[in-house]
Design a protein around this motif. Sequence first.
Motif, short mmCIF file in Angstrom:
data_model
loop_
_atom_site.label_atom_id
_atom_site.label_comp_id
_atom_site.label_asym_id
_atom_site.label_seq_id
_atom_site.Cartn_x
_atom_site.Cartn_y
_atom_site.Cartn_z
N ARG A 32 0.82 -1.23 0.00
CA ARG A 32 0.00 0.00 0.00
C ARG A 32 0.85 1.27 0.00
NH1 ARG A 32 -5.09 -2.05 1.36
NH2 ARG A 32 -4.95 -4.01 2.47
N VAL A 33 1.82 1.32 -0.91
CA VAL A 33 2.67 2.52 -0.98
C VAL A 33 2.60 3.16 -2.37
CG1 VAL A 33 4.31 2.01 0.89
CG2 VAL A 33 4.67 0.97 -1.37
N ALA A 34 1.48 2.90 -3.07
CA ALA A 34 1.36 3.42 -4.44
C ALA A 34 1.43 4.95 -4.48
CB ALA A 34 0.06 2.93 -5.07
N ASP A 35 1.05 5.60 -3.36
CA ASP A 35 1.10 7.07 -3.34
C ASP A 35 2.53 7.59 -3.18
OD1 ASP A 35 1.12 5.89 -0.81
OD2 ASP A 35 0.31 7.68 0.18
N ARG A 36 3.47 6.71 -2.80
CA ARG A 36 4.84 7.20 -2.55
C ARG A 36 5.93 6.46 -3.33
NH1 ARG A 36 7.04 7.01 2.24
NH2 ARG A 36 5.72 5.41 3.14
N VAL A 37 5.59 5.31 -3.92
CA VAL A 37 6.60 4.58 -4.71
C VAL A 37 6.11 4.50 -6.15
CG1 VAL A 37 7.92 2.46 -4.99
CG2 VAL A 37 7.28 3.22 -2.69
N ARG A 38 6.95 5.06 -7.05
CA ARG A 38 6.56 5.16 -8.46
C ARG A 38 7.44 4.22 -9.28
NH1 ARG A 38 7.65 9.61 -12.88
NH2 ARG A 38 9.72 9.65 -11.95
N PRO A 39 6.83 3.21 -9.91
CA PRO A 39 7.64 2.35 -10.78
C PRO A 39 7.94 3.07 -12.09
CG PRO A 39 5.37 1.58 -10.73
CD PRO A 39 5.42 2.81 -9.89
N VAL A 40 9.19 3.06 -12.51
CA VAL A 40 9.59 3.78 -13.73
C VAL A 40 10.44 2.87 -14.59
CG1 VAL A 40 10.77 5.82 -14.67
CG2 VAL A 40 9.80 5.91 -12.35
N GLN A 41 10.04 2.74 -15.87
CA GLN A 41 10.92 2.01 -16.78
C GLN A 41 11.97 2.98 -17.29
OE1 GLN A 41 9.66 0.55 -20.59
NE2 GLN A 41 11.18 -1.09 -20.55
N SER A 42 13.23 2.68 -17.02
CA SER A 42 14.31 3.55 -17.47
C SER A 42 15.59 2.74 -17.54
CB SER A 42 14.48 4.73 -16.49
OG SER A 42 15.55 5.56 -16.88
N ASP A 43 16.41 3.08 -18.56
CA ASP A 43 17.73 2.49 -18.67
C ASP A 43 18.65 3.37 -17.82
OD1 ASP A 43 20.14 1.45 -19.38
OD2 ASP A 43 19.98 1.93 -21.52
N VAL A 44 18.95 2.94 -16.60
CA VAL A 44 19.64 3.73 -15.58
C VAL A 44 18.91 5.09 -15.47
CG1 VAL A 44 21.90 4.47 -14.67
CG2 VAL A 44 21.76 2.44 -16.12
N TYR A 45 19.59 6.23 -15.77
CA TYR A 45 18.95 7.55 -15.58
C TYR A 45 18.19 8.04 -16.82
CZ TYR A 45 22.62 7.82 -11.93
OH TYR A 45 23.45 7.59 -10.86
N ALA A 46 18.28 7.29 -17.94
CA ALA A 46 17.89 7.82 -19.24
C ALA A 46 16.50 8.48 -19.27
CB ALA A 46 17.96 6.72 -20.30
N ASP A 47 15.51 7.90 -18.58
CA ASP A 47 14.15 8.43 -18.67
C ASP A 47 13.71 9.18 -17.41
OD1 ASP A 47 13.29 7.61 -21.36
OD2 ASP A 47 13.77 5.62 -20.59
N LEU A 48 14.68 9.66 -16.65
CA LEU A 48 14.33 10.36 -15.41
C LEU A 48 14.35 11.87 -15.57
CD1 LEU A 48 16.29 8.19 -12.83
CD2 LEU A 48 13.81 8.27 -13.18
N GLY A 49 14.77 12.35 -16.75
CA GLY A 49 14.85 13.80 -16.93
C GLY A 49 15.87 14.38 -15.98
N VAL A 50 15.51 15.53 -15.36
CA VAL A 50 16.48 16.21 -14.49
C VAL A 50 16.12 16.02 -13.01
CG1 VAL A 50 17.15 17.94 -16.20
CG2 VAL A 50 15.17 18.36 -14.72
N ARG A 51 15.34 15.02 -12.71
CA ARG A 51 14.93 14.81 -11.30
C ARG A 51 16.14 14.59 -10.41
NH1 ARG A 51 9.46 13.65 -10.35
NH2 ARG A 51 9.90 12.42 -8.50
N THR A 52 16.05 15.14 -9.20
CA THR A 52 17.15 14.97 -8.24
C THR A 52 16.64 14.30 -6.96
OG1 THR A 52 16.73 17.20 -7.46
CG2 THR A 52 18.53 16.93 -9.06
N TYR A 53 17.58 13.69 -6.25
CA TYR A 53 17.23 12.85 -5.09
C TYR A 53 18.18 13.12 -3.92
CZ TYR A 53 14.84 10.48 -8.89
OH TYR A 53 14.05 10.22 -9.97
#
Length: 303
Positions: free
Chosen positions: A178-199
């Motif tokens: 029950r963490v769908a509001d806080r965990v987002r599954p993302v298909q990406s080749d390492v960082y390729a599809d993350l844009g400029v998001r920072t962590y």
Amino acid sequence: MPQQRNQSDAPTVAQAIERAAERFEAAHLSFGHGTDNAVDEAAEIVFFAAGLRHEDAASVYAQALTAQQCERIDALIDRRISERVPAAYLTNRMWFAGHEFFVDERVLVPRSPIAELIEARFEPWIAADAVRRVLDIGTGSGCIAIASALACPGAQVDAVDVSLDALAVTRINIDRHRVADRVRPVQSDVYADLGVRTYDVIVTNPPYVGSEELASLPEEYRREPKLGLYGGEDGLDIVRRILAGAVMHLEPGGILIGEVGNTEEVLQAAFPDVPFVWLEFERGGGGVFVLTRDELERLADGS
Ligand SMILES: C[S@@+](CC[C@H](N)C(=O)[O-])C[C@H]1O[C@@H](n2cnc3c(N)ncnc32)[C@H](O)[C@@H]1O
């Protein structure tokens, strides 16, 4: 002719575990997918097949098993031996950082020592309340991403994998916890599809097994997706890309935590100027480093 089992010769739970462990030893199975010995592996299969809970272990060890429970146990023990399949793929479950996850052949069986770091909410490497955004690269079952979200209730987590098959399992576990509001599954080749998001935290247990080690792995590891294990000739193909892009995706004060297992020495030799801090774990395991954004930035600057 099949033999009928009498009530009197029904084995107890403890006897079934002992017998299964003896068969595992005799078959020279390899352990390392959540357990490191025949008895623990046997106990997990017996408890699962008999529909028992590990929490009740003390009170059920002396309990006699029914014929039906024995049949289910024998069927799984036979498969564990004949197919050399990790127990977790037979039971479709594994515990990580104290939480139960669904697993099947689409994902690696969770076993990273990073679990301990998550339980400590990444302290002392970053203040727990500073962990607002987490990126898990190579999420597989989602164990690291989801356990991080559960440990840090204020955090949003991106759970990245290049494999759609793996992400289907990630989603099952996101729903289960029950963490769908806080965990987002993302298909990406390492960082390729993350844009400029920072962590604030980038955490990763990427594929890091090199060609030589891959060829020597026991059969049980060959049941896991090769995409989850193989990191190219020296094991560092994905790790190099993770290191190279980390500064761009880390907030000031952020940290990168990476597991490279037995490839630790190869990594250190490939990057002699990088001040990797190698962690020690109470429950065993190693090959996990921490780097700060500042350290990565200095390297990128060549200073
Ligand atoms: C060692 S497994 C780790 C799975 C999970 N994090 C765990 O600890 O159990 C590595 C994961 O990285 C994924 N992976 C492989 N290459 C990738 C890439 N280029 N980009 C993103 N994920 C990748 C694999 O599909 C696999 O799920």
